[in-house]
Design a protein around this motif. Structure first.
Motif, short mmCIF file in Angstrom:
data_model
loop_
_atom_site.label_atom_id
_atom_site.label_comp_id
_atom_site.label_asym_id
_atom_site.label_seq_id
_atom_site.Cartn_x
_atom_site.Cartn_y
_atom_site.Cartn_z
N ARG A 1 0.80 -1.22 0.00
CA ARG A 1 0.00 0.00 0.00
C ARG A 1 0.84 1.28 0.00
NH1 ARG A 1 -5.14 1.56 0.77
NH2 ARG A 1 -5.50 3.60 1.71
N SER A 2 1.88 1.36 0.82
CA SER A 2 2.67 2.59 0.89
C SER A 2 3.36 2.86 -0.45
CB SER A 2 3.71 2.49 2.01
OG SER A 2 4.64 1.45 1.76
N ASP B 1 -8.36 12.24 -1.89
CA ASP B 1 -7.03 11.81 -1.49
C ASP B 1 -6.97 10.29 -1.64
OD1 ASP B 1 -4.61 11.26 -0.33
OD2 ASP B 1 -5.02 12.29 1.57
N PHE B 2 -6.01 9.80 -2.42
CA PHE B 2 -5.90 8.36 -2.62
C PHE B 2 -5.59 7.62 -1.32
CE2 PHE B 2 -4.83 9.70 -7.08
CZ PHE B 2 -5.93 9.10 -7.68
N ALA B 3 -5.02 8.31 -0.36
CA ALA B 3 -4.71 7.68 0.93
C ALA B 3 -5.97 7.29 1.68
CB ALA B 3 -3.86 8.63 1.78
N ALA B 4 -7.10 7.90 1.31
CA ALA B 4 -8.36 7.60 1.99
C ALA B 4 -9.06 6.37 1.41
CB ALA B 4 -9.29 8.81 1.89
N VAL B 5 -8.53 5.82 0.33
CA VAL B 5 -9.15 4.66 -0.32
C VAL B 5 -9.03 3.43 0.57
CG1 VAL B 5 -9.00 3.07 -2.26
CG2 VAL B 5 -8.78 5.52 -2.66
N ASP B 6 -10.16 2.80 0.86
CA ASP B 6 -10.20 1.58 1.67
C ASP B 6 -10.39 0.38 0.73
OD1 ASP B 6 -10.34 -0.28 3.68
OD2 ASP B 6 -12.44 0.15 4.18
N ASP B 7 -9.34 0.02 0.04
CA ASP B 7 -9.38 -1.07 -0.91
C ASP B 7 -7.96 -1.60 -1.08
OD1 ASP B 7 -10.22 -2.88 -2.85
OD2 ASP B 7 -11.19 -1.39 -4.12
N VAL B 8 -7.84 -2.78 -1.65
CA VAL B 8 -6.53 -3.41 -1.85
C VAL B 8 -5.99 -3.01 -3.23
CG1 VAL B 8 -5.27 -5.59 -2.02
CG2 VAL B 8 -7.18 -5.36 -0.40
N PRO B 9 -4.87 -2.29 -3.29
CA PRO B 9 -4.33 -1.88 -4.60
C PRO B 9 -3.73 -3.07 -5.36
CG PRO B 9 -2.83 -1.24 -2.85
CD PRO B 9 -4.05 -1.78 -2.18
N ILE B 10 -4.08 -3.15 -6.65
CA ILE B 10 -3.48 -4.20 -7.49
C ILE B 10 -2.79 -3.62 -8.72
CG2 ILE B 10 -5.01 -6.08 -6.76
CD1 ILE B 10 -6.73 -5.54 -9.21
N LYS B 11 -3.08 -2.36 -9.04
CA LYS B 11 -2.46 -1.74 -10.21
C LYS B 11 -2.62 -0.23 -10.11
CE LYS B 11 -4.46 -1.63 -14.27
NZ LYS B 11 -5.13 -2.03 -15.53
N MET B 12 -1.63 0.51 -10.61
CA MET B 12 -1.71 1.96 -10.70
C MET B 12 -1.62 2.34 -12.18
SD MET B 12 -0.58 0.81 -7.78
CE MET B 12 1.10 0.39 -8.23
N SER B 13 -2.59 3.12 -12.66
CA SER B 13 -2.67 3.44 -14.08
C SER B 13 -2.67 4.94 -14.30
CB SER B 13 -3.94 2.84 -14.69
OG SER B 13 -3.93 1.44 -14.63
#
Length: 267
Positions: A84-85, A137-149
């Motif tokens: 996540r970080s 703010d993307f930091a507030a997203v409560d989800d599991v990151p799998i890709k950044m586009s």
């Protein structure tokens, strides 16, 4: 005998307007009758793929988000979350690039920054991400990151996004997915590695698989099957890697080759 077909979407199976070939439903029924499974393999979001293939959503295996998320029957077969970080560090980099829109791709849905929530970007995003939320703010997203586009409408992502994202190449894969898009995700994860895991699960060999692709994120997929097809509109690297050449997506090349598969040409 071919038992499993993997197909990219944009520039491969879909036409220039992002639509399935008119004869896809009838072709799919014939493939299914012969015991041949069909697996869409795309950089698109799982929800987007399900929307496109709604009548067959419970039958297909979906290789979504460039192989970072693989689903069958609404159940996750496997996925590859990004730490996540690191994901947030990458998103901050994207926000600093002028004229570039960012998408945080989570397991549940995609997330775009409120600063990018414009009709033009929404229209582009809807081609690949059908479920998206706007965040400040993307930091507030409560989800599991799998890709950044990251998207550059000018069609120069190779020069405007790719060089900046290369700073992360020692920690993640940095992939030019089209002239507009650059994606970052875990090492060793791609359409090809996903195809290999699916083969193992199903007990299918590379000789029993076919695959279609046109762009850089299809390279590994071409190496995961024996019957690899580059579309006539594919980039040179795909044509060099693939074993065969198929007519372009504008000529319904995937459908044409499927006819040959059903005729037993590759048995």
């Amino acid at each position: 005998m071919i038992r499993l077909i993997f197909s990219d979407m944009d520039g491969t199976l879909l036409d220039e307007n992002g639509n399935l070939p008119a004869e896809f439903g009838a072709m799919y029924a014939r493939l299914k009758e012969r015991g041949i499974r069909f697996a869409p393999a795309s950089g698109r979001q799982y929800a987007s793929l399900v929307q496109t293939f709604a009548p067959w959503r419970d039958e297909m295996i979906f290789v979504a988000e460039n192989g970072t998320m693989v689903m069958e029957g609404g159940r996750e077969l496997f996925s590859s979350p990004v730490e996540r970080s690191l994901a947030l560090e990458i998103m901050r980099m994207g926000e600093r690039l002028a004229g570039v829109q960012s998408v945080f791709c989570g397991k549940r849905q995609g997330y775009l920054h409120s600063a990018d929530d414009a009709p033009a970007f929404r229209a582009e995003l809807s081609k690949y991400v059908s479920q998206a939320a706007v965040v400040g703010d993307f930091a507030a997203v409560d989800d599991v990151p799998i890709k950044m586009s990251f998207c550059d409408f000018s069609g120069h992502a190779e020069t405007t996004i790719l060089p900046a994202m290369q700073v992360f190449r020692d920690r993640l894969q940095v992939s030019l997915s089209s002239t507009e898009w650059v994606d970052l995700y875990n090492f060793g994860v791609n359409k090809g590695s996903a195809a290999q895991q699916i083969q193992q699960r199903l007990g299918v060999t590379p000789d029993e698989c076919a695959a279609f692709g046109d762009y850089g994120n299809d390279l590994e997929l071409m190496g995961a099957v024996t019957h690899s097809f580059a579309m006539d509109n594919a980039i040179p690297e795909i044509k060099e890697r693939a074993r065969y050449l198929a007519p372009s997506n504008l000529e319904n090349g995937v459908m044409a080759v499927c006819e040959r598969i059903l005729a037993g040409e590759f048995d």
